[in-house]
Design a protein around this motif. Structure first.
Motif, PDB file in Angstrom:
ATOM      1  N   GLY A  15       9.934  11.234   6.382  1.00  0.00           N
ATOM      2  CA  GLY A  15       8.430  10.830   7.390  1.00  0.00           C
ATOM      3  C   GLY A  15       8.375  10.084   8.211  1.00  0.00           C
ATOM      4  N   PRO A  16       8.026  10.331   8.730  1.00  0.00           N
ATOM      5  CA  PRO A  16       7.678   9.259  10.256  1.00  0.00           C
ATOM      6  C   PRO A  16       7.665   7.640   9.592  1.00  0.00           C
ATOM      7  CG  PRO A  16       6.082  10.679  10.497  1.00  0.00           C
ATOM      8  CD  PRO A  16       6.847  10.775   9.824  1.00  0.00           C
ATOM      9  N   LEU A  17       8.262   6.878  10.232  1.00  0.00           N
ATOM     10  CA  LEU A  17       8.396   4.964  10.350  1.00  0.00           C
ATOM     11  C   LEU A  17       7.796   4.320  11.391  1.00  0.00           C
ATOM     12  CD1 LEU A  17      11.449   4.874   8.067  1.00  0.00           C
ATOM     13  CD2 LEU A  17       9.794   4.526   7.352  1.00  0.00           C
ATOM     14  N   ALA A  18       7.423   3.144  10.691  1.00  0.00           N
ATOM     15  CA  ALA A  18       7.083   2.880  11.545  1.00  0.00           C
ATOM     16  C   ALA A  18       7.866   1.097  11.449  1.00  0.00           C
ATOM     17  CB  ALA A  18       5.245   1.670  12.345  1.00  0.00           C
ATOM     18  N   LEU A  19       8.638   0.397  12.111  1.00  0.00           N
ATOM     19  CA  LEU A  19       9.219  -0.448  11.657  1.00  0.00           C
ATOM     20  C   LEU A  19       8.559  -1.475  12.613  1.00  0.00           C
ATOM     21  CD1 LEU A  19      12.056  -2.255  10.207  1.00  0.00           C
ATOM     22  CD2 LEU A  19      13.516  -1.247  11.822  1.00  0.00           C
ATOM     23  N   VAL A  20       8.464  -2.995  11.813  1.00  0.00           N
ATOM     24  CA  VAL A  20       7.729  -4.158  12.486  1.00  0.00           C
ATOM     25  C   VAL A  20       8.558  -5.401  12.373  1.00  0.00           C
ATOM     26  CG1 VAL A  20       5.593  -5.092  12.966  1.00  0.00           C
ATOM     27  CG2 VAL A  20       5.921  -3.020  12.497  1.00  0.00           C
TER      28      VAL A  20
ATOM     29  N   ALA B  80       1.838  -5.123  12.019  1.00  0.00           N
ATOM     30  CA  ALA B  80       1.823  -4.123  11.425  1.00  0.00           C
ATOM     31  C   ALA B  80       0.297  -3.330  10.660  1.00  0.00           C
ATOM     32  CB  ALA B  80       2.482  -4.125  10.349  1.00  0.00           C
ATOM     33  N   LEU B  81      -0.617  -4.129  10.425  1.00  0.00           N
ATOM     34  CA  LEU B  81      -2.029  -3.714  10.106  1.00  0.00           C
ATOM     35  C   LEU B  81      -2.708  -2.692  10.976  1.00  0.00           C
ATOM     36  CD1 LEU B  81      -3.476  -6.844   7.199  1.00  0.00           C
ATOM     37  CD2 LEU B  81      -2.227  -4.570   7.309  1.00  0.00           C
ATOM     38  N   TRP B  82      -2.220  -4.037  11.833  1.00  0.00           N
ATOM     39  CA  TRP B  82      -2.901  -3.499  13.412  1.00  0.00           C
ATOM     40  C   TRP B  82      -2.431  -1.980  14.088  1.00  0.00           C
ATOM     41  CZ3 TRP B  82      -7.406  -4.511  16.024  1.00  0.00           C
ATOM     42  CH2 TRP B  82      -8.257  -3.344  17.096  1.00  0.00           C
ATOM     43  N   GLU B  83      -1.416  -2.078  13.982  1.00  0.00           N
ATOM     44  CA  GLU B  83      -0.428  -0.636  14.551  1.00  0.00           C
ATOM     45  C   GLU B  83      -1.187   0.634  13.552  1.00  0.00           C
ATOM     46  OE1 GLU B  83       0.948  -0.174  17.371  1.00  0.00           O
ATOM     47  OE2 GLU B  83       1.105  -1.561  17.437  1.00  0.00           O
ATOM     48  N   ARG B  84      -1.099   0.385  12.513  1.00  0.00           N
ATOM     49  CA  ARG B  84      -1.679   0.932  10.898  1.00  0.00           C
ATOM     50  C   ARG B  84      -3.379   1.322  11.165  1.00  0.00           C
ATOM     51  NH1 ARG B  84      -2.907  -1.359   5.640  1.00  0.00           N
ATOM     52  NH2 ARG B  84      -3.113   0.402   3.952  1.00  0.00           N
ATOM     53  N   ARG B  85      -3.727   0.248  11.878  1.00  0.00           N
ATOM     54  CA  ARG B  85      -4.982   1.013  12.081  1.00  0.00           C
ATOM     55  C   ARG B  85      -5.444   2.377  13.129  1.00  0.00           C
ATOM     56  NH1 ARG B  85      -8.430  -4.441  12.449  1.00  0.00           N
ATOM     57  NH2 ARG B  85      -7.538  -5.576  10.897  1.00  0.00           N
ATOM     58  N   GLY B  86      -4.581   1.820  14.438  1.00  0.00           N
ATOM     59  CA  GLY B  86      -4.149   3.171  15.515  1.00  0.00           C
ATOM     60  C   GLY B  86      -3.640   4.148  14.386  1.00  0.00           C
ATOM     61  N   ASP B  87      -2.715   4.607  14.243  1.00  0.00           N
ATOM     62  CA  ASP B  87      -1.888   5.718  13.825  1.00  0.00           C
ATOM     63  C   ASP B  87      -1.251   5.325  12.194  1.00  0.00           C
ATOM     64  OD1 ASP B  87      -0.135   7.983  13.491  1.00  0.00           O
ATOM     65  OD2 ASP B  87       1.443   7.014  14.750  1.00  0.00           O
ATOM     66  N   GLY B  88      -1.971   6.275  11.295  1.00  0.00           N
ATOM     67  CA  GLY B  88      -1.574   6.539  10.008  1.00  0.00           C
ATOM     68  C   GLY B  88      -1.508   7.542   9.735  1.00  0.00           C
ATOM     69  N   SER B  89      -0.362   8.001  10.184  1.00  0.00           N
ATOM     70  CA  SER B  89       0.715   9.035   9.718  1.00  0.00           C
ATOM     71  C   SER B  89       1.872   8.416   9.429  1.00  0.00           C
ATOM     72  CB  SER B  89       1.010  10.158  11.679  1.00  0.00           C
ATOM     73  OG  SER B  89       1.215   9.325  12.095  1.00  0.00           O
ATOM     74  N   ARG B  90       2.120   7.563   9.518  1.00  0.00           N
ATOM     75  CA  ARG B  90       3.774   6.810   9.341  1.00  0.00           C
ATOM     76  C   ARG B  90       3.791   5.575   8.540  1.00  0.00           C
ATOM     77  NH1 ARG B  90       7.051   7.291  13.813  1.00  0.00           N
ATOM     78  NH2 ARG B  90       6.547   8.282  15.724  1.00  0.00           N
ATOM     79  N   THR B  91       4.442   5.901   7.305  1.00  0.00           N
ATOM     80  CA  THR B  91       4.797   4.286   6.980  1.00  0.00           C
ATOM     81  C   THR B  91       5.157   3.135   7.717  1.00  0.00           C
ATOM     82  OG1 THR B  91       5.501   6.008   4.665  1.00  0.00           O
ATOM     83  CG2 THR B  91       6.057   3.968   4.471  1.00  0.00           C
ATOM     84  N   TYR B  92       4.546   1.728   7.346  1.00  0.00           N
ATOM     85  CA  TYR B  92       5.420   1.509   8.006  1.00  0.00           C
ATOM     86  C   TYR B  92       5.909  -0.460   7.173  1.00  0.00           C
ATOM     87  CZ  TYR B  92       1.628   2.413  11.634  1.00  0.00           C
ATOM     88  OH  TYR B  92       1.514   3.296  12.669  1.00  0.00           O
ATOM     89  N   VAL B  93       7.008  -0.795   7.811  1.00  0.00           N
ATOM     90  CA  VAL B  93       7.853  -1.477   7.346  1.00  0.00           C
ATOM     91  C   VAL B  93       7.944  -2.330   8.162  1.00  0.00           C
ATOM     92  CG1 VAL B  93       9.618  -2.157   6.019  1.00  0.00           C
ATOM     93  CG2 VAL B  93       9.213   0.148   6.066  1.00  0.00           C
TER      94      VAL B  93
ATOM     95  N   GLU C 218       0.711  -1.108  -0.186  1.00  0.00           N
ATOM     96  CA  GLU C 218       0.143  -0.187   0.135  1.00  0.00           C
ATOM     97  C   GLU C 218       0.862   1.107  -0.453  1.00  0.00           C
ATOM     98  OE1 GLU C 218      -3.044  -0.450  -0.385  1.00  0.00           O
ATOM     99  OE2 GLU C 218      -3.881  -2.542   0.033  1.00  0.00           O
ATOM    100  N   PRO C 219       0.563   2.419  -0.638  1.00  0.00           N
ATOM    101  CA  PRO C 219       1.683   3.247  -0.081  1.00  0.00           C
ATOM    102  C   PRO C 219       2.279   3.588   1.296  1.00  0.00           C
ATOM    103  CG  PRO C 219      -0.937   4.403  -1.157  1.00  0.00           C
ATOM    104  CD  PRO C 219      -1.350   3.064  -0.647  1.00  0.00           C
ATOM    105  N   ASP C 220       1.431   3.629   2.639  1.00  0.00           N
ATOM    106  CA  ASP C 220       2.107   3.472   3.284  1.00  0.00           C
ATOM    107  C   ASP C 220       2.228   2.443   4.194  1.00  0.00           C
ATOM    108  OD1 ASP C 220      -0.267   2.407   3.790  1.00  0.00           O
ATOM    109  OD2 ASP C 220      -1.176   3.932   5.593  1.00  0.00           O
ATOM    110  N   LEU C 221       2.732   1.325   2.920  1.00  0.00           N
ATOM    111  CA  LEU C 221       3.097  -0.065   3.967  1.00  0.00           C
ATOM    112  C   LEU C 221       3.659  -0.883   2.998  1.00  0.00           C
ATOM    113  CD1 LEU C 221       1.962  -2.538   6.209  1.00  0.00           C
ATOM    114  CD2 LEU C 221       0.280  -3.846   4.330  1.00  0.00           C
ATOM    115  N   ALA C 222       4.722  -1.412   3.627  1.00  0.00           N
ATOM    116  CA  ALA C 222       5.770  -1.877   2.644  1.00  0.00           C
ATOM    117  C   ALA C 222       6.201  -3.456   3.236  1.00  0.00           C
ATOM    118  CB  ALA C 222       6.447  -1.259   2.198  1.00  0.00           C
ATOM    119  N   CYS C 223       6.551  -4.618   2.850  1.00  0.00           N
ATOM    120  CA  CYS C 223       7.204  -5.013   3.203  1.00  0.00           C
ATOM    121  C   CYS C 223       8.842  -5.779   3.021  1.00  0.00           C
ATOM    122  CB  CYS C 223       6.985  -6.822   2.960  1.00  0.00           C
ATOM    123  SG  CYS C 223       7.450  -8.356   3.548  1.00  0.00           S
TER     124      CYS C 223
END
Length: 329
Positions: free
Chosen positions: A158-163, A265-278, A18-23
């Motif tokens: 921008g802000p990242l979330a690493l999972v 990652a999917l769960w964290e993304r639901r709670g905070d959509g301000s980051r790109t999740y990897v 997704e635009p804000d979700l990467a593997c």
């Protein structure tokens, strides 16, 4: 052109879901850890070409260390778990590494304790051997700087979330450390199996869990707990469901730790959509075909899954729990 196959195999693929979700998908992630550690030992004179390096492994690190030793002209001895599969055993033999597997154990703690005990015996008889201490030595952080630099370059500012799986701490912990040093705003989310002592879930068993690489039944000294912002504990059935969903929706065939990280990652993304999740897929799914993927028809719809939000470790329960870290108790 790569000077050795290890240098080619180690490189991950960053895949946009997704635009804000990467593997961040690896063929085998621990090659970075092994190559970086062996290179550092050689550069500092701690070991010399031709020396024997020894360590314990449930499979992935064994292959990584064998390739690193092949790359740098070292000898390799692995004390392996019974979970080391035939494919890995054959590769180790051909690469010139020696493998001895401990007796089958009823639980992960006993398996890991037996392996560490056997290493102590070997070192006593062969004091020239160098114990790599993948679970304890911070030198296993060094190899991941290159990965962090590639993430920093490829993910927009921008802000990242690493999972990802905690394991020995030398993967997710190292990546977050180097990204933060580069100035990135990084939230680090660690994924654990139930039964792991690393983040205090040893009192909640999961007999079916076979993704020991993301947790531990013994203390790992190179895990820096202060690096982590949140922790997820995911059981076997949920990890399988996540892995099957990941393959079905993206075509990414990865190990069970990737399934657990995908869910988290999917769960964290639901709670905070301000980051790109990897989220990290540390290995491929091949060794989990019979034990996990063959059950794909029983996999749960991940849209129906959600974790128990807890505030203390005594609230941990199946199939999936999460909390801000540190937990209050």
């Amino acid at each position: 052109m790569h000077p050795h196959i290890a240098e080619a195999v180690k490189k991950p693929d960053l895949i946009s879901l997704e635009p804000d979700l990467a593997c961040l998908r690896f063929e085998t992630m621990k090659i970075y850890s092994a190559l970086g550690a062996v290179r550092h030992l050689l550069e500092t004179g701690a070991v010399r070409p031709g020396d024997t390096l020894i360590d314990s492994s449930s499979g992935i690190y064994a292959q990584a260390l064998a390739l690193a030793c092949h790359r740098y002209g070292m000898k390799c001895h692995i004390v392996g778990s019974t979970t080391v599969d035939r494919s890995t055993r054959v590769q180790l033999e051909i690469l010139g590494a020696t493998l001895e597997q401990v007796a089958p154990s009823k639980n992960l703690r006993l398996d890991q304790e037996l392996r560490v005990r056997r290493i102590a015996e070997i070192l006593a008889a062969n004091p020239s051997y160098h114990w790599m201490r993948q679970y304890h030595d911070a030198i296993h952080y060094y190899g991941y700087r290159e990965v962090a630099e590639s993430i920093d370059a490829d993910i927009p500012t921008g802000p990242l979330a690493l999972v990802g799986g905690v394991g020995s701490g030398a993967s997710t912990g190292a990546l977050a450390t180097y990204l933060r040093e580069a100035g990135r705003d990084v939230t680090l989310v660690g994924v654990q199996p139930f039964g792991s002592v690393t983040f205090g879930s040893e009192h909640v068993a999961d007999p079916d869990m076979i993704i020991a690489g993301i947790g531990s039944a013994i203390e790992f000294q190179n895990v820096r707990h202060d690096l982590y912002d949140r922790v997820h504990w995911v059981n076997f059935d949920s990890a399988v469901s996540g892995a099957v969903a990941l393959l079905r929706t993206s075509g990414i065939f990865a190990g069970l730790s990737a399934g657990a990280a995908y869910l988290s990652a999917l769960w964290e993304r639901r709670g905070d959509g301000s980051r790109t999740y990897v989220f990290i897929a540390a290995d491929t799914g091949h060794r989990y075909v019979e034990s996990a993927y063959s059950r794909h028809e029983q996999a749960l719809d991940i849209a129906t899954l959600k974790p128990h939000e807890i505030t203390s470790l005594d609230q941990l329960r199946h199939p999936w729990s999460t909390t801000a870290w540190p937990a209050t108790a």
